[in-house]
Design a protein around this motif. Structure first.
Motif, PDB file in Angstrom:
ATOM      1  N   ARG A  77       0.815  -1.207   0.000  1.00  0.00           N
ATOM      2  CA  ARG A  77       0.000   0.000   0.000  1.00  0.00           C
ATOM      3  C   ARG A  77       0.856   1.268   0.000  1.00  0.00           C
ATOM      4  O   ARG A  77       0.411   2.310  -0.475  1.00  0.00           O
ATOM      5  N   ALA A  78       2.063   1.173   0.537  1.00  0.00           N
ATOM      6  CA  ALA A  78       2.933   2.362   0.620  1.00  0.00           C
ATOM      7  C   ALA A  78       4.369   1.952   0.344  1.00  0.00           C
ATOM      8  O   ALA A  78       4.848   0.926   0.836  1.00  0.00           O
ATOM      9  N   LEU A  79       5.052   2.761  -0.448  1.00  0.00           N
ATOM     10  CA  LEU A  79       6.478   2.564  -0.728  1.00  0.00           C
ATOM     11  C   LEU A  79       7.192   3.878  -0.425  1.00  0.00           C
ATOM     12  O   LEU A  79       6.957   4.893  -1.082  1.00  0.00           O
ATOM     13  N   ASN A  80       8.043   3.863   0.587  1.00  0.00           N
ATOM     14  CA  ASN A  80       8.797   5.060   0.989  1.00  0.00           C
ATOM     15  C   ASN A  80      10.277   4.708   1.068  1.00  0.00           C
ATOM     16  O   ASN A  80      10.741   4.121   2.044  1.00  0.00           O
ATOM     17  N   ILE A  81      10.998   5.040   0.013  1.00  0.00           N
ATOM     18  CA  ILE A  81      12.453   4.828   0.004  1.00  0.00           C
ATOM     19  C   ILE A  81      13.144   6.180  -0.198  1.00  0.00           C
ATOM     20  O   ILE A  81      14.134   6.303  -0.910  1.00  0.00           O
ATOM     21  N   SER A  82      12.592   7.196   0.460  1.00  0.00           N
ATOM     22  CA  SER A  82      13.110   8.556   0.315  1.00  0.00           C
ATOM     23  C   SER A  82      14.447   8.720   1.032  1.00  0.00           C
ATOM     24  O   SER A  82      14.762   8.018   1.995  1.00  0.00           O
ATOM     25  N   ASN A  83      15.254   9.655   0.514  1.00  0.00           N
ATOM     26  CA  ASN A  83      16.507  10.083   1.143  1.00  0.00           C
ATOM     27  C   ASN A  83      17.461   8.925   1.432  1.00  0.00           C
ATOM     28  O   ASN A  83      18.056   8.836   2.504  1.00  0.00           O
ATOM     29  N   PHE A  99      -2.275  -1.769  -5.758  1.00  0.00           N
ATOM     30  CA  PHE A  99      -2.913  -1.346  -4.501  1.00  0.00           C
ATOM     31  C   PHE A  99      -2.170  -0.168  -3.864  1.00  0.00           C
ATOM     32  O   PHE A  99      -2.520   0.265  -2.777  1.00  0.00           O
ATOM     33  N   LEU A 100      -1.175   0.337  -4.567  1.00  0.00           N
ATOM     34  CA  LEU A 100      -0.329   1.384  -3.995  1.00  0.00           C
ATOM     35  C   LEU A 100      -1.127   2.668  -3.802  1.00  0.00           C
ATOM     36  O   LEU A 100      -1.788   3.159  -4.716  1.00  0.00           O
ATOM     37  N   VAL A 101      -1.030   3.227  -2.593  1.00  0.00           N
ATOM     38  CA  VAL A 101      -1.705   4.477  -2.243  1.00  0.00           C
ATOM     39  C   VAL A 101      -0.687   5.612  -2.086  1.00  0.00           C
ATOM     40  O   VAL A 101      -0.976   6.761  -2.418  1.00  0.00           O
ATOM     41  N   SER A 102       0.505   5.261  -1.618  1.00  0.00           N
ATOM     42  CA  SER A 102       1.511   6.291  -1.330  1.00  0.00           C
ATOM     43  C   SER A 102       2.855   5.873  -1.924  1.00  0.00           C
ATOM     44  O   SER A 102       3.369   4.795  -1.624  1.00  0.00           O
ATOM     45  N   LEU A 103       3.430   6.754  -2.768  1.00  0.00           N
ATOM     46  CA  LEU A 103       4.736   6.511  -3.387  1.00  0.00           C
ATOM     47  C   LEU A 103       5.646   7.691  -3.072  1.00  0.00           C
ATOM     48  O   LEU A 103       5.396   8.819  -3.517  1.00  0.00           O
ATOM     49  N   ASP A 104       6.691   7.425  -2.303  1.00  0.00           N
ATOM     50  CA  ASP A 104       7.639   8.483  -1.929  1.00  0.00           C
ATOM     51  C   ASP A 104       9.056   8.005  -2.209  1.00  0.00           C
ATOM     52  O   ASP A 104       9.596   7.158  -1.498  1.00  0.00           O
ATOM     53  N   ILE A 105       9.648   8.534  -3.283  1.00  0.00           N
ATOM     54  CA  ILE A 105      11.040   8.199  -3.612  1.00  0.00           C
ATOM     55  C   ILE A 105      11.874   9.483  -3.646  1.00  0.00           C
ATOM     56  O   ILE A 105      12.905   9.559  -4.311  1.00  0.00           O
ATOM     57  N   SER A 106      11.440  10.493  -2.925  1.00  0.00           N
ATOM     58  CA  SER A 106      12.095  11.803  -2.949  1.00  0.00           C
ATOM     59  C   SER A 106      13.498  11.732  -2.342  1.00  0.00           C
ATOM     60  O   SER A 106      13.843  10.819  -1.600  1.00  0.00           O
TER      61      SER A 106
END
Length: 724
Positions: A77-83, A99-106
């Motif tokens: 549901r969420a992928l956060n590999i930021s920083n 099903f992904l709701v949140s994608l953060d690769i910043s």
């Protein structure tokens, strides 16, 4: 028996359903795992080994770093590999995370284009790709992400115009496309379908055209930034209907016209920045209606008239009106804004009048007061010391009179004090500049600028008690008398020391060698005596040395050639003797050498050609003899060269033709002989040429720059002929 069979059948169905669902879940989670493995395979650099060590088939995808799964379907549901400093590209497989709701690769170094397969992320609400290296145009397929609330693409390399379809994603609350190379106009109907938009950041771009007048239809906007772009035209008055707006940034554009008086309708506004545009007219008094306003920046425009006294009713923390054409006195009410904290700047206007005597009492929290380059008069109030939080006090280039108050020494946090170019003096009861003694209490003082005031006193011995935080000390053209105190050597962090055009006497103190960080030293046009001290050779960071116009005598120290950081060296108008030391020609970074009007002698060595980057050399009015060395042809960056008033002999070298950037050449008042080389006609930038008072003969060249020279350039030679 029938009941038993029925229960058995139900049990079989339950088991079958469970096995089917489990198999389906396994298939789906395998799809997610494959998508993330594809992403991992596209990572070229993982400096912290986060994915390398953590994303493994040995553990569940839902336990991987940066991955969160839903409790019901066990799908990502969420992928956060930021920083994580990851470098690579985004594979199309990522679009399988359905099903992904949140994608953060910043905060990584992903590059390339966004794959169109991301269109399949139909449940996505957050897409944060900020601070990467993505390029290409913004994809039009983003319109398919109909549940998107936060679209954050700032600080990448996206180019082209913004697809108008993006503004049809009605669920959007936050759009940040700042710090890209986006161009083109904003669509006039951009806010027709954005009822939920709260934040819009399009700053630091190449967007142009006018601000859409329909912007007010984004009625929920709380943050709007269009700064550092290329927007033109006036501010549409309709924008002032955004009554929920808290922050508005329009600075550094090409906006023009008057600031609409409807600006006062922005009742929720807290920060307003319109710096560096082309706004004209008066500052609207309706600003006083924005009672929530904390920061107001209208600097670098062409605003005229007075400062509305109504602004004094606001509880501002920052007020910047610098670089305008404001006139009249500063309203007393402005100085009563006790909430002013970070900065109050009226720099470079045409304001007049006196400072209120209670200024320090009414600005107790202010950190930076910048009033320089106006027409302010009167004295500096002693109460200024009550503004105890002042870090910067800038009053230069006004018409202040009276003594510099000793009370400034009570400003314990003061770092920057600019009082130059006024009519300020020192306490007449003492021959010393006693206010300097009080300033030694400012233990954080970094910048002290006092020049072009009639100080007319002596440096106190206490100057050596200044804090070692002092880096820039300027006291030029101020009638300062007496010796330079030996305590100057205590200012070990001094970077710039400007004391030129005073009446200083005595010797350059030997303690000068303690100023190991000094980069600029200017003592020109004083009455300093003695020889140039060898102690200057210890200043290995020195880039600029000005000693001209004094009474210095003796030889130029050979050790100056060891100060390889020197780029400007001014020794002219002294009584220096002997030859220029050979070591001086080793200063490979020297741009300007001026040692005219001395008693230097000897031959000009061939090593003069080593000053490859020099742009100005003036050796005039000395006693140099011999020929002009042909190595001067290597000085191809030279624009000014003067050997006038010496005793040079021989011909004018033909090699002067190589000095292609030469603008001024003065060889007058020597004993030069032979002809003027015709090759000098190729020096197309030559504007001044003087070979008068020599023993030259032959025909004067007529082409190129010589077509513009008069008789004054050639007079009193032996046998010159022809034009002019």
């Amino acid at each position: 028996m029938e009941k038993t069979r029925f229960l058995f059948s139900i049990a079989v169905l339950v088991v079958h359903y469970h096995m089917t669902c489990t198999a389906k879940t396994l298939i789906n989670i395998t799809t997610d795992q494959s998508a993330l493995f594809a992403l991992k395979a596209n990572i070229k650099s993982d400096p912290h080994d986060i994915l390398a060590k953590n994303w493994s088939a040995a553990t569940s995808v839902c336990d991987w770093a940066g991955v969160k799964c839903g409790a019901r379907h066990q799908r990502v549901r969420a992928l956060n590999i930021s920083n994580m400093a990851l470098q690579g590209t985004i594979p199309p497989h990522l679009g399988n995370l359905s099903f992904l709701v949140s994608l953060d690769i910043s905060g990584n170094r992903f590059s390339g284009h966004l794959p169109k397969e991301l269109v399949n992320l139909r449940r996505l609400k957050l897409m944060n790709l900020k601070s990467n290296n993505f390029n290409g145009g913004l994809p039009s397929w983003l319109i398919a992400l109909s549940q998107l609330e936060h679209l954050l693409l700032a600080n990448n390399g996206f180019t082209g115009s913004i697809p108008s379809t993006i503004f049809n994603i009605s669920s959007l609350q936050n759009i940040d496309f700042s710090m890209n190379s986006l161009s083109g106009n904003l669509p006039m109907d951009m806010c027709n379908h954005l009822p939920k938009l709260e934040r819009l950041n399009l700053s630091f771009s190449e967007l142009n055209g006018q601000i859409p007048s329909t912007m007010h239809k984004c009625s929920g906007l709380q943050f709007l930034s269009l700064e550092m772009s290329r927007f033109t035209g006036p501010i549409p008055p309709e924008i002032c209907n955004l009554t929920m707006l808290k922050e508005l940034f329009l600075g550094v554009n090409y906006l023009k016209g008057e600031i609409p008086r409807e600006i006062g309708n922005l009742h929720s506004l807290e920060k307003l920045n319109m710096v560096q545009n082309h706004f004209t007219g008066l500052i609207p008094s309706s600003f006083s209606n924005i009672t929530s306003l904390k920061q107001l920046n209208l600097g670098n425009n062409s605003l005229t008239g007075g400062i509305p006294k109504e602004i004094g009713d606001l509880k501002l923390e920052q007020l910047l009106l610098h670089f305008n054409y404001l006139t009249g006195p500063i309203p007393a009410a402005i100085f009563n804004i006790s909430t002013l904290r970070t900065q109050f700047s009226l720099l470079n206007n045409h304001l007049s009048g006196n400072l209120p005597s209670n200024i320090g009492h009414s600005l107790p929290n202010l950190q930076r007061l910048i009033l320089q380059e106006n027409n302010l008069t009167g004295v500096i109030p002693h109460s200024i010391s009550n503004a105890s939080n002042l870090i910067t006090l800038a009053l230069s280039e006004n018409m202040f009179t009276g003594s510099i108050p000793h009370s400034l020494g009570k400003l314990g946090r003061l770092k920057n004090l600019y009082l130059s170019e006024n009519n300020l003096g020192s306490d007449s009861s003492s021959p010393e500049l006693s206010f300097l003694t009080s300033l030694t209490n400012c233990r954080h003082l970094k910048n002290l600028w006092l020049g072009k005031n009639p100080l007319n006193g002596k440096f106190p011995i206490s100057i050596g008690n200044f804090s070692t935080s002092l880096q820039y000390f300027e006291a030029t053209s101020s009638g300062i008398k007496g010796n330079i105190p030996t305590g100057i050597g205590n200012l070990s962090n001094l970077v710039f020391l400007y004391l030129y055009e005073n009446e200083l006497t005595g010797l350059i103190p030997t303690t000068i060698k303690e100023l190991g960080k000094l980069q600029r030293l200017y003592l020109d046009d004083n009455r300093i005596q003695g020889s140039i001290p060898l102690d200057l050779c210890h200043l290995l960071n020195l880039g600029e040395l000005g000693l001209s116009g004094n009474g210095l005598f003796g030889p130029v120290p050979a050790c100056l050639g060891n100060v390889t950081s020197l780029i400007y060296l001014f020794l002219d108008s002294n009584r220096l003797t002997s030859t220029i030391p050979a070591t001086l020609w080793n200063l490979k970074n020297l741009l300007i050498l001026s040692s005219s009007s001395n008693f230097l002698s000897g031959y000009l060595p061939s090593e003069i050609g080593s000053l490859k980057v020099a742009t100005q050399i003036d050796l005039s009015m000395n006693q140099f003899t011999g020929n002009i060395p042909s190595t001067i042809g290597g000085l191809q960056d030279l624009t000014y060269f003067s050997l006038a008033n010496n005793r040079l002999q021989g011909p004018i070298p033909d090699i002067f033709r190589s000095m292609v950037g030469l603008e001024s050449l003065d060889l007058s008042h020597n004993n030069l002989s032979g002809v003027i080389p015709r090759s000098l006609e190729t020096l197309r930038y030559l504007k001044y040429f003087n070979v008068s008072f020599n023993r030259l003969r032959g025909e004067i060249p007529t082409r190129g720059p010589f077509a513009n020279f008069t008789n004054q350039s050639f007079m009193l030679n032996e046998a010159l002929c022809g034009a002019p």
